[in-house]
Every structure is written in structure tokens, then in C-alpha cells.
Design a protein around this motif. Sequence first.
Motif, PDB file in Angstrom:
ATOM      1  N   MET A   1     -72.832 -59.632 -38.202  1.00 16.99           N
ATOM      2  CA  MET A   1     -73.111 -58.412 -37.446  1.00 16.99           C
ATOM      3  C   MET A   1     -72.157 -58.312 -36.269  1.00 16.99           C
ATOM      4  O   MET A   1     -72.051 -59.237 -35.476  1.00 16.99           O
ATOM      5  CB  MET A   1     -74.564 -58.442 -36.939  1.00 16.99           C
ATOM      6  N   HIS A   2     -71.458 -57.228 -36.176  1.00 16.81           N
ATOM      7  CA  HIS A   2     -70.504 -57.036 -35.085  1.00 16.81           C
ATOM      8  C   HIS A   2     -71.192 -56.361 -33.911  1.00 16.81           C
ATOM      9  O   HIS A   2     -72.106 -55.563 -34.083  1.00 16.81           O
ATOM     10  CB  HIS A   2     -69.329 -56.170 -35.557  1.00 16.81           C
ATOM     11  N   PRO A   3     -70.755 -56.677 -32.691  1.00 14.43           N
ATOM     12  CA  PRO A   3     -71.386 -56.055 -31.528  1.00 14.43           C
ATOM     13  C   PRO A   3     -71.137 -54.554 -31.517  1.00 14.43           C
ATOM     14  O   PRO A   3     -70.069 -54.076 -31.901  1.00 14.43           O
ATOM     15  CB  PRO A   3     -70.696 -56.742 -30.339  1.00 14.43           C
ATOM     16  N   THR A   4     -72.145 -53.793 -31.116  1.00 19.11           N
ATOM     17  CA  THR A   4     -71.997 -52.342 -31.048  1.00 19.11           C
ATOM     18  C   THR A   4     -71.787 -51.874 -29.617  1.00 19.11           C
ATOM     19  O   THR A   4     -71.564 -50.694 -29.387  1.00 19.11           O
ATOM     20  CB  THR A   4     -73.246 -51.655 -31.629  1.00 19.11           C
ATOM     21  N   HIS A   5     -71.889 -52.806 -28.657  1.00 18.28           N
ATOM     22  CA  HIS A   5     -71.656 -52.413 -27.272  1.00 18.28           C
ATOM     23  C   HIS A   5     -70.177 -52.126 -27.038  1.00 18.28           C
ATOM     24  O   HIS A   5     -69.314 -52.601 -27.765  1.00 18.28           O
ATOM     25  CB  HIS A   5     -72.120 -53.527 -26.326  1.00 18.28           C
ATOM     26  N   ARG A   6     -69.914 -51.338 -26.031  1.00 17.04           N
ATOM     27  CA  ARG A   6     -68.523 -51.063 -25.678  1.00 17.04           C
ATOM     28  C   ARG A   6     -67.891 -52.356 -25.157  1.00 17.04           C
ATOM     29  O   ARG A   6     -68.478 -53.054 -24.333  1.00 17.04           O
ATOM     30  CB  ARG A   6     -68.466 -49.983 -24.602  1.00 17.04           C
ATOM     31  N   PRO A   7     -66.699 -52.694 -25.620  1.00 16.90           N
ATOM     32  CA  PRO A   7     -66.094 -53.957 -25.178  1.00 16.90           C
ATOM     33  C   PRO A   7     -65.739 -53.921 -23.693  1.00 16.90           C
ATOM     34  O   PRO A   7     -65.513 -52.855 -23.115  1.00 16.90           O
ATOM     35  CB  PRO A   7     -64.835 -54.073 -26.040  1.00 16.90           C
ATOM     36  N   HIS A   8     -65.714 -55.085 -23.101  1.00 16.97           N
ATOM     37  CA  HIS A   8     -65.188 -55.204 -21.745  1.00 16.97           C
ATOM     38  C   HIS A   8     -63.699 -54.841 -21.761  1.00 16.97           C
ATOM     39  O   HIS A   8     -63.009 -55.012 -22.768  1.00 16.97           O
ATOM     40  CB  HIS A   8     -65.372 -56.618 -21.221  1.00 16.97           C
ATOM     41  N   VAL A 258     -59.307 -48.367 -27.786  1.00 14.77           N
ATOM     42  CA  VAL A 258     -60.481 -49.151 -27.383  1.00 14.77           C
ATOM     43  C   VAL A 258     -61.631 -48.904 -28.347  1.00 14.77           C
ATOM     44  O   VAL A 258     -62.329 -49.842 -28.771  1.00 14.77           O
ATOM     45  CB  VAL A 258     -60.869 -48.812 -25.930  1.00 14.77           C
ATOM     46  N   ASP A 259     -61.847 -47.663 -28.724  1.00 13.56           N
ATOM     47  CA  ASP A 259     -62.923 -47.351 -29.664  1.00 13.56           C
ATOM     48  C   ASP A 259     -62.684 -48.007 -31.024  1.00 13.56           C
ATOM     49  O   ASP A 259     -63.622 -48.487 -31.668  1.00 13.56           O
ATOM     50  CB  ASP A 259     -63.053 -45.834 -29.835  1.00 13.56           C
ATOM     51  N   ALA A 260     -61.422 -48.030 -31.459  1.00 10.99           N
ATOM     52  CA  ALA A 260     -61.105 -48.668 -32.736  1.00 10.99           C
ATOM     53  C   ALA A 260     -61.353 -50.170 -32.677  1.00 10.99           C
ATOM     54  O   ALA A 260     -61.886 -50.768 -33.628  1.00 10.99           O
ATOM     55  CB  ALA A 260     -59.656 -48.374 -33.123  1.00 10.99           C
ATOM     56  N   PHE A 261     -60.990 -50.797 -31.578  1.00 12.34           N
ATOM     57  CA  PHE A 261     -61.251 -52.232 -31.426  1.00 12.34           C
ATOM     58  C   PHE A 261     -62.756 -52.505 -31.343  1.00 12.34           C
ATOM     59  O   PHE A 261     -63.241 -53.516 -31.855  1.00 12.34           O
ATOM     60  CB  PHE A 261     -60.530 -52.777 -30.194  1.00 12.34           C
ATOM     61  N   ARG A 262     -63.476 -51.618 -30.705  1.00 10.83           N
ATOM     62  CA  ARG A 262     -64.930 -51.746 -30.693  1.00 10.83           C
ATOM     63  C   ARG A 262     -65.469 -51.736 -32.124  1.00 10.83           C
ATOM     64  O   ARG A 262     -66.354 -52.527 -32.478  1.00 10.83           O
ATOM     65  CB  ARG A 262     -65.541 -50.594 -29.898  1.00 10.83           C
ATOM     66  N   GLY A 263     -64.912 -50.866 -32.956  1.00  7.88           N
ATOM     67  CA  GLY A 263     -65.377 -50.744 -34.329  1.00  7.88           C
ATOM     68  C   GLY A 263     -65.170 -51.985 -35.174  1.00  7.88           C
ATOM     69  O   GLY A 263     -65.880 -52.183 -36.167  1.00  7.88           O
ATOM     70  N   ILE A 264     -64.207 -52.824 -34.825  1.00 12.03           N
ATOM     71  CA  ILE A 264     -63.977 -54.054 -35.592  1.00 12.03           C
ATOM     72  C   ILE A 264     -64.603 -55.268 -34.922  1.00 12.03           C
ATOM     73  O   ILE A 264     -64.407 -56.400 -35.367  1.00 12.03           O
ATOM     74  CB  ILE A 264     -62.480 -54.293 -35.852  1.00 12.03           C
ATOM     75  N   GLY A 265     -65.349 -55.036 -33.839  1.00 11.94           N
ATOM     76  CA  GLY A 265     -66.113 -56.140 -33.259  1.00 11.94           C
ATOM     77  C   GLY A 265     -65.511 -56.821 -32.056  1.00 11.94           C
ATOM     78  O   GLY A 265     -65.928 -57.929 -31.700  1.00 11.94           O
ATOM     79  N   ALA A 266     -64.545 -56.187 -31.383  1.00  9.66           N
ATOM     80  CA  ALA A 266     -63.950 -56.814 -30.201  1.00  9.66           C
ATOM     81  C   ALA A 266     -64.962 -56.900 -29.070  1.00  9.66           C
ATOM     82  O   ALA A 266     -65.667 -55.930 -28.771  1.00  9.66           O
ATOM     83  CB  ALA A 266     -62.735 -56.017 -29.740  1.00  9.66           C
ATOM     84  N   ASP A 267     -65.026 -58.058 -28.444  1.00 12.44           N
ATOM     85  CA  ASP A 267     -65.850 -58.236 -27.250  1.00 12.44           C
ATOM     86  C   ASP A 267     -65.118 -57.766 -26.000  1.00 12.44           C
ATOM     87  O   ASP A 267     -65.756 -57.401 -25.008  1.00 12.44           O
ATOM     88  CB  ASP A 267     -66.212 -59.720 -27.080  1.00 12.44           C
ATOM     89  N   GLU A 268     -63.798 -57.808 -26.061  1.00  6.79           N
ATOM     90  CA  GLU A 268     -62.989 -57.432 -24.909  1.00  6.79           C
ATOM     91  C   GLU A 268     -61.659 -56.885 -25.412  1.00  6.79           C
ATOM     92  O   GLU A 268     -61.124 -57.339 -26.425  1.00  6.79           O
ATOM     93  CB  GLU A 268     -62.745 -58.645 -24.001  1.00  6.79           C
ATOM     94  N   VAL A 269     -61.131 -55.889 -24.700  1.00  7.08           N
ATOM     95  CA  VAL A 269     -59.797 -55.357 -24.968  1.00  7.08           C
ATOM     96  C   VAL A 269     -58.996 -55.492 -23.679  1.00  7.08           C
ATOM     97  O   VAL A 269     -59.412 -54.993 -22.632  1.00  7.08           O
ATOM     98  CB  VAL A 269     -59.845 -53.884 -25.409  1.00  7.08           C
TER      99      VAL A 269
END
Length: 289
Positions: A1-8, A258-269
Amino acid sequence: MHPTHRPHIGLGLPVDDPALLPAWARRADALPFSTLGLLDRLVFDNPEPLITLATLAGATSRIRLQTEVLIAPVHNTALLAKQTATLDRLSGGRFTLGIGVGGRADDCLAAGIDLHRRGRRLDEQMTLLRRTWAGEPYARDVGPIGPRPATPGGPRVLFGGFAPAALERVGRFGDGFLGAALPAAHMSGLFRQAEAVWRKYDRPGRPHLVAQASVALGPDATVERARRNLHDYYAFTGRAEYMTKGLLTTARDIRAAVDAFRGIGADEVVLYCWASDLDQVDRLADALF
């Protein structure tokens, strides 16, 4: 499960004018940015990252400090253990050690190490770093090397790189993976590999996943200077034109990345600024927060 929160959102610091970096750090520390990242090279016109981040630790109180990535094999291992523990201690546990093998033959020549053994050297270094940070004797007939880091067991370690061996180290030694210079569509595969290696080594939880993007927000002079600096840094790879084309220069494109990285599960960008125009800090904050 990938995080759905906005990455830092972190800031990658420019290296073309080191004297400005404390001002960058103070401004970022007063805004919601999570991290200050700093690249490493030996044979290049950049400030040494551990010395620089120690200075920035004293200029800030909240924001994290991260090497992206420290080329560990060119460093003396015992001294590196002491330096990183000291930086973590002085910053109150705010230090993250992004680490990798590097790829420059001239860096290895300058440091007096074998280019072709740098991966094996990094594996040996990680065993010694972990041992030292835990307060154990450094080696047979060698006692412990202090100080103890503020973070139990040592600072967070993120491995950067693209080769299977780099991803394997995430599971063996690390706390996460730091993916550099790829858009989300390509980064996704590396993130999934890092997660698979994490499970292979039966590590609890999930790896911390960090993505990077190169950015320049500002007038034409700022963008052009960033392009030149980015091109100079990646000239040795033979892919400098490709890397320069990837520079994000509008708030809309940066938000989309940033939104694209959020979609693949990034915790931080971490958004790397390649020109020292200080007003970029506020421009990026206005675009993202």
C-alpha cells in the motif's frame, strides 16, 4: 500500500555560491520545507557537504539536513563515521545520510581508491558505520569512535543509485531509497524494487522513498544560469542535454511532478535548485504550500 498523503517537500541547495547557503537555509527553515539536500562530488566546484551541512545545522532549528548523495567510497571510513555521528549529534538528530558509490573516475583517482572496487568498499563501510554508530569497537585492537549520534543506531541512511546492487543495499543496510533525476513514470520501477528488497530482508514497515526533481523558478537569468549549472554537473555522463531538458521551470510543471511522485508512493520530493537566486525559496513555497 502506497501512502496517499501529500509528500514532504525538500529543497536541494545550489552549489554555485556557497556563501549564500546559510541564507537559503534560514529562509527554508522558516517555511514548511522538510529537508535541505546537498550533492557531493570531489573533483568539482562544489562545497564539501558534511562541512556545509554542519554550518547549516547551526543556522537552522527545525529542517532536516541530507546528503544527496555522499560518495562514501572516496571518504576515509573511520573519519566518516565520526563526522556523520557528530553532525547528527550537533543537529539534534536532524541529519540523513544519503549515500552512494558515485561514478566519476577522477573522484576515485583523487581519493586514491579503485574505481572498480567502490561497491565492495561501500558494503564494507556500511558494516563499519553501523558498528561505530552503535558504540561498538571499530575493529580488532581499535576501540569505539565517538561521539554517539543523537539518533539511536545512527542517522537515517538512504541509498541512491540505479544498479541492482544499490537497491540491494536498501534492504541490507538502509532505511530507504533516494531516486535521482528520473520522472515518476521511470522512478516507479525503482521504488517497487526497493520495496521488494525490503520485503526480501524481512524488514519491518516500509522503506522511506525520496524522489528528486531539478527546478528553476524565476526570471530568465535564473533559469539560464540553472541550465548552465545543470549541464556542467552532468557533462561527464554524456546525458547533459537530456538532464537539462528535464529542468522544471514553471509552478504548474513542478506541482504536476510532485503529484506524479505522490502517485507512485514518494514520501518526500526534493526540488533541486541549480541557481543561487535566493528568491526561489519563496517562489517554490508560494507554488506548493
